[in-house]
Write an enzyme that holds these catalytic residues in place. Structure first.
Site, short mmCIF file in Angstrom:
data_model
loop_
_atom_site.label_atom_id
_atom_site.label_comp_id
_atom_site.label_asym_id
_atom_site.label_seq_id
_atom_site.Cartn_x
_atom_site.Cartn_y
_atom_site.Cartn_z
N TYR A 196 -13.37 -5.36 5.59
CA TYR A 196 -11.99 -4.98 5.23
C TYR A 196 -11.28 -4.54 6.50
CZ TYR A 196 -13.38 -4.75 0.24
OH TYR A 196 -13.84 -5.03 -1.04
N LEU A 212 -6.88 -3.59 -12.42
CA LEU A 212 -5.43 -3.77 -12.55
C LEU A 212 -5.03 -5.18 -12.12
CD1 LEU A 212 -4.36 -0.33 -11.05
CD2 LEU A 212 -4.74 -0.96 -13.44
N ARG A 230 -5.32 -6.60 -9.37
CA ARG A 230 -4.66 -6.55 -8.05
C ARG A 230 -3.17 -6.21 -8.17
NH1 ARG A 230 -8.45 -8.89 -4.58
NH2 ARG A 230 -10.16 -9.88 -5.65
N GLY A 231 -2.89 -5.34 -9.14
CA GLY A 231 -1.52 -4.85 -9.31
C GLY A 231 -0.76 -5.57 -10.41
N SER A 234 0.16 -3.62 -14.07
CA SER A 234 0.79 -2.34 -13.72
C SER A 234 2.28 -2.59 -13.65
CB SER A 234 0.27 -1.85 -12.36
OG SER A 234 0.90 -2.55 -11.30
#
Ligand SMILES: NC(=O)c1ccc[n+]([C@@H]2O[C@H](COP(=O)([O-])OP(=O)(O)OC[C@H]3O[C@@H](n4cnc5c(N)ncnc54)[C@H](OP(=O)(O)O)[C@@H]3O)[C@@H](O)[C@H]2O)c1
Length: 336
Positions: A61, A211, A213-214, A217
């Site tokens: 990462y 989620l 990756r968003g 939401s």
């Protein structure tokens, strides 16, 4: 620091005691657009202050950036207050490219040496190959990891995105604490075979992408495109008509969330929590208030009728697009 204890659960039969939700730090190294160091560190502190102990990272990462960030964030934290889950094995180039995986025992030792150095710790709590290496029998990889457990450099062995056969073969060599794998209302592939196998073998699940990756939401409602370096710019679920169709599902979920007076993200996390105590969501919060929001999901109780209504509003088979682009899908043993 205020310390509120989150509930703890044991991660699998052989794993450590972990907080009911964990923090995933990937997004703090640019995977979903720009990130801010001070805000990232504040988010890690918010997680620890709330009583969370599980922090997930990968050496790849930000090519080490994420581990160095975590080191800085944890400088004042007692080592035993934190469980570090680290993925390794992904090969990267200086231009940011990815070039397969290497989980041979000698490579594993080498990756670990650098992670210990970057994180500034003497051991890693859960160490896991990020993907199955097609060139190395899993028995050999786990055998190498078992040596590192014996030597005290890692406490537990985990896996990531592998299928049921690999789980069985791995668990025959050494106890496996957990399988880290994508699991959400709209990514339910593990339910058929992988989850029952993990349960049979006493392997816990750390669920990521809870989620999506968003998507699940309020972050992306109204979004149409993403910056080139953002994972979602290349992910099928976030392209054109797929994105439009998927955001319609989010609208349906938002209506249910509104009746509960919770956020869409909280409802998505609560749904995963409802699937079993052996499933620990690892949430990719990047700001302290997002972490606080995620913790709020732990107070949501959903009846069987409410769960059914959620699944009806967001049927998994209505999601448009795979969870990864084709080249990345091909690397997933869990999808074979
Ligand atoms: N094993 C693997 O193959 C693998 C793959 C991917 C990830 N992971 C791990 O799993 C962790 C979590 O996955 P993820 O980051 O992809 O996914 P995620 O938790 O599904 O999504 C995170 C995104 O959701 C948005 N969001 C909206 N409300 C939120 C809230 N209340 N709390 C947190 N985020 C909220 C955030 O966007 P804003 O910041 O814009 O609000 C954030 O970028 C990663 O950090 C990583 O450690 C593992």
């Amino acid at each position: 620091m205020t310390t509120n204890k989150l509930d703890s659960v044991r991660l699998g039969e052989s794993g450590p005691s972990v907080s009911r939700i964990g923090l995933g730090a990937m997004g703090m190294s640019g995977m979903y657009g720009e990130s801010d160091e001070a805000t990232s560190i504040a988010t890690i502190h918010a997680a620890l202050d709330s009583g969370a102990n599980l922090i997930d990272t990968g050496d790849f990462y930000g090519a080490g950036h994420n581990e160095l960030l975590i080191r800085r964030a944890l400088a004042q934290a007692p080592r035993e207050d934190v469980l570090l889950s680290v993925k390794y094995g992904a090969l990267r180039g200086p231009d940011g490219s990815f070039g397969g995986v290497d989980t041979r025992p000698a490579a594993t030792r080498n990756f670990l040496t650098y992670s210990l150095q970057r994180l500034g710790v003497e051991y890693i709590d859960i160490y896991r190959p990020a993907r199955l290496d097609p060139n190395v029998p899993i028995e050999e990889t786990i055998g190498g990891l078992a040596e590192l457990v014996k030597a005290g450099y890692i406490r537990h062995i985990g896996l990531s995105e592998v299928g049921a056969d690999t789980l069985r073969r791995a668990a025959a060599v050494h106890p496996i604490a957990d399988l880290q794998i994508e699991y959400s209302l709209i990514s339910r592939g593990i339910e058929a075979e992988i989850l029952p196998t993990a349960r049979e073998l006493g392997i816990g699940i750390t669920a990521y992408g809870v989620l999506s990756r968003g998507l699940l939401s309020d972050s992306l409602r109204g979004a149409t495109q993403f910056a080139a370096g953002d994972f979602r710019a290349h992910s099928p679920r976030f392209q054109g008509e797929n994105l439009t169709a998927n955001l319609r599902l989010v609208d349906a979920l938002a209506q249910i969330a509104a009746t509960h007076e919770v956020s869409v993200a909280q409802l998505a996390i609560a749904w995963v929590l409802s699937r079993g105590q052996d499933i620990v969501p690892v949430i990719g919060a990047r700001r302290p208030e997002r972490w606080t929001e995620a913790v709020g999901a732990l107070s949501i109780q959903l009846s069987p009728q409410e769960l059914a209504a959620i699944e009806e509003a967001v049927p998994a088979d209505r999601i448009a697009g795979e969870r990864y682009a084709a080249a990345q899908m091909a690397m997933l043993d869990s999808e074979r």
